[in-house]
Design a protein around this motif. Structure first.
Motif, PDB file in Angstrom:
ATOM      1  N   ASP A 189       0.824  -1.220   0.000  1.00 56.17           N
ATOM      2  CA  ASP A 189       0.000   0.000   0.000  1.00 56.17           C
ATOM      3  C   ASP A 189       0.852   1.261   0.000  1.00 56.17           C
ATOM      4  O   ASP A 189       0.553   2.241   0.691  1.00 56.17           O
ATOM      5  CB  ASP A 189      -0.948  -0.001   1.205  1.00 56.17           C
ATOM      6  CG  ASP A 189      -1.920  -1.172   1.174  1.00 56.17           C
ATOM      7  OD1 ASP A 189      -2.272  -1.618   0.068  1.00 56.17           O
ATOM      8  OD2 ASP A 189      -2.307  -1.645   2.267  1.00 56.17           O
ATOM      9  N   GLY A 190       1.940   1.224  -0.751  1.00 58.57           N
ATOM     10  CA  GLY A 190       2.761   2.422  -0.930  1.00 58.57           C
ATOM     11  C   GLY A 190       3.812   2.655   0.132  1.00 58.57           C
ATOM     12  O   GLY A 190       4.582   3.620   0.024  1.00 58.57           O
ATOM     13  N   ARG A 191       3.872   1.827   1.155  1.00 60.74           N
ATOM     14  CA  ARG A 191       4.886   1.958   2.197  1.00 60.74           C
ATOM     15  C   ARG A 191       5.752   0.700   2.267  1.00 60.74           C
ATOM     16  O   ARG A 191       5.353  -0.364   1.791  1.00 60.74           O
ATOM     17  CB  ARG A 191       4.251   2.223   3.571  1.00 60.74           C
ATOM     18  CG  ARG A 191       3.588   3.592   3.683  1.00 60.74           C
ATOM     19  CD  ARG A 191       2.960   3.767   5.060  1.00 60.74           C
ATOM     20  NE  ARG A 191       2.280   5.040   5.170  1.00 60.74           N
ATOM     21  CZ  ARG A 191       2.841   6.154   5.629  1.00 60.74           C
ATOM     22  NH1 ARG A 191       4.100   6.134   6.033  1.00 60.74           N
ATOM     23  NH2 ARG A 191       2.150   7.262   5.695  1.00 60.74           N
ATOM     24  N   ILE A 192       6.894   0.832   2.889  1.00 62.97           N
ATOM     25  CA  ILE A 192       7.833  -0.282   2.986  1.00 62.97           C
ATOM     26  C   ILE A 192       7.455  -1.163   4.164  1.00 62.97           C
ATOM     27  O   ILE A 192       7.364  -0.684   5.296  1.00 62.97           O
ATOM     28  CB  ILE A 192       9.273   0.245   3.165  1.00 62.97           C
ATOM     29  CG1 ILE A 192       9.675   1.099   1.961  1.00 62.97           C
ATOM     30  CG2 ILE A 192      10.257  -0.909   3.352  1.00 62.97           C
ATOM     31  CD1 ILE A 192      10.891   1.975   2.212  1.00 62.97           C
ATOM     32  N   CYS A 193       7.230  -2.439   3.895  1.00 59.91           N
ATOM     33  CA  CYS A 193       6.852  -3.359   4.966  1.00 59.91           C
ATOM     34  C   CYS A 193       7.986  -4.296   5.354  1.00 59.91           C
ATOM     35  O   CYS A 193       7.885  -4.994   6.370  1.00 59.91           O
ATOM     36  CB  CYS A 193       5.614  -4.168   4.569  1.00 59.91           C
ATOM     37  SG  CYS A 193       5.805  -5.180   3.091  1.00 59.91           S
ATOM     38  N   TRP A 194       9.059  -4.335   4.555  1.00 58.80           N
ATOM     39  CA  TRP A 194      10.178  -5.219   4.880  1.00 58.80           C
ATOM     40  C   TRP A 194      11.441  -4.676   4.232  1.00 58.80           C
ATOM     41  O   TRP A 194      11.482  -4.461   3.037  1.00 58.80           O
ATOM     42  CB  TRP A 194       9.879  -6.637   4.387  1.00 58.80           C
ATOM     43  CG  TRP A 194      10.966  -7.661   4.582  1.00 58.80           C
ATOM     44  CD1 TRP A 194      12.023  -7.605   5.439  1.00 58.80           C
ATOM     45  CD2 TRP A 194      11.093  -8.913   3.869  1.00 58.80           C
ATOM     46  NE1 TRP A 194      12.798  -8.731   5.321  1.00 58.80           N
ATOM     47  CE2 TRP A 194      12.261  -9.550   4.377  1.00 58.80           C
ATOM     48  CE3 TRP A 194      10.339  -9.534   2.884  1.00 58.80           C
ATOM     49  CZ2 TRP A 194      12.676 -10.799   3.901  1.00 58.80           C
ATOM     50  CZ3 TRP A 194      10.757 -10.773   2.406  1.00 58.80           C
ATOM     51  CH2 TRP A 194      11.908 -11.401   2.918  1.00 58.80           C
ATOM     52  N   ILE A 195      12.438  -4.395   5.073  1.00 59.16           N
ATOM     53  CA  ILE A 195      13.777  -4.101   4.584  1.00 59.16           C
ATOM     54  C   ILE A 195      14.586  -5.384   4.765  1.00 59.16           C
ATOM     55  O   ILE A 195      14.928  -5.761   5.895  1.00 59.16           O
ATOM     56  CB  ILE A 195      14.440  -2.943   5.351  1.00 59.16           C
ATOM     57  CG1 ILE A 195      13.585  -1.685   5.280  1.00 59.16           C
ATOM     58  CG2 ILE A 195      15.840  -2.675   4.804  1.00 59.16           C
ATOM     59  CD1 ILE A 195      14.111  -0.547   6.159  1.00 59.16           C
TER      60      ILE A 195
END
Length: 327
Positions: free
Chosen positions: A306-312
């Motif tokens: 949804d447009g955001r980073i969920c896993w680096i």
């Protein structure tokens, strides 16, 4: 020169003709081995073993199937032999619980343990956008990780059928089994993988962001990281974001735990980031300042939701980052 002409020359002992043939198929075989094994290093070994076996066994290739099918038969069997000797590759989430303190990140866990990133290669000759989309989707971290939970034969069936487009009869020939067995294995494999996959692939998430949205996200990530701007970095993350860094066992779950880690450890030294692509996802070659110069210290692969980073997904093993050393 066509494959058939090269094949005829190779059968007469022309090693250079076989090398040209092998080069035409190497990239596809290499990606196949990566999906099967979850490791770039293991994939290299499997491809080398397979092409050597193919050269030595060329006289036994009767031509009842295409050369491509035969090469995938040799390569798949090499992968199955190799995977039977080693534990499956895993993610940090599967190895142990998340860390909440940053003073000790644990000793590196070495050996054939961790899922490794795949360095994307630019493909300028792909005329079919759908095929290019599938190619990227089939090397996404979450998909390759899910594949590692399958028994070897199920893994091979799913890749051969869903990714490479072989028919049930062709997959049966490659695996020396029956189409009925292939269809049964396929059904079980799809059920297992579907349970472990997010609702949307990274290709779908990135398509929703669009080219401009992806560029804005990458630029914002680089700027926040290089400025050590913790608040700006966290603003890019989902509330439940995760940060992993094999071969270190430490990983952090949630924005506040990530805040603690980057504040206390990650941004203790300056960084310079070079945007790249890995696993069909946005990624960065991360160069850390060692007091004299910037050296490649990590490769970070981003997953978005949804447009955001969920896993680096950070990878800090020099044996892995060397594949990205030109970045």
């Amino acid at each position: 020169m066509t494959d058939d002409q090269l094949l005829n020359d190779a059968r007469r002992g022309d090693e250079s003709a076989f090398e040209v043939l092998a080069a035409r198929h190497r990239r596809e075989l290499y990606a196949h081995c990566y999906r099967m094994l979850g490791s770039v290093q293991d994939a290299e070994d499997a491809v080398q073993e397979s092409l050597l076996a193919a050269w030595r066994g060329l006289a036994g290739f009767a031509g009842r199937s295409s050369l491509r099918t035969w090469l995938f038969q040799v390569t798949t069997n090499a992968c199955l032999r190799l995977s039977a000797k080693r534990p499956r590759r895993m993610l940090s989430f599967e190895h142990g619980p998340a860390f909440t303190q940053t003073s000790d990140l644990g000793q590196p866990v070495t050996g054939p343990v961790w899922l490794e990133p795949w360095p994307d290669e630019p493909v300028d000759d792909e005329p079919d956008p759908a095929a290019a989309y599938l190619r990227r989707e089939s090397v996404e971290l979450a998909f390759v990780a899910a594949l590692q939970h399958l028994p070897g034969t199920q893994r091979a069936v799913l890749i051969l059928r869903d990714v490479l487009g072989f028919s049930a009869a062709e997959a049966a020939e490659i695996l020396d089994t029956t189409p009925a067995s292939v269809n049964s294995a396929m059904q079980r494999a799809r059920a297992t993988v579907d349970q472990r996959m997010p609702k949307r692939s990274q290709q779908a998430e990135l398509a929703t962001l669009g080219t401009d949205g992806q560029r804005e996200l990458v630029d914002a990530f680089v700027e926040a990281w290089e400025r050590a701007d913790v608040d700006a970095l966290l603003e890019l993350l989902t509330e439940d974001a995760q940060f992993t860094m094999p071969p270190l066992p430490a990983w952090f779950d949630g924005r506040e735990n990530i805040r603690k880690f980057v504040t206390e450890r990650m941004f203790a030294t300056p960084w310079r980031l070079v945007p790249i692509e890995a696993n069909g996802q946005p990624a960065f070659a991360c160069h850390q300042y060692d007091g004299e110069q910037y050296r490649l210290g990590a490769v970070n692969v981003l997953s978005v939701r949804d447009g955001r980073i969920c896993w680096i997904a950070g990878f800090v093993d020099p044996a892995v980052t060397r594949y990205f050393a030109k970045s």
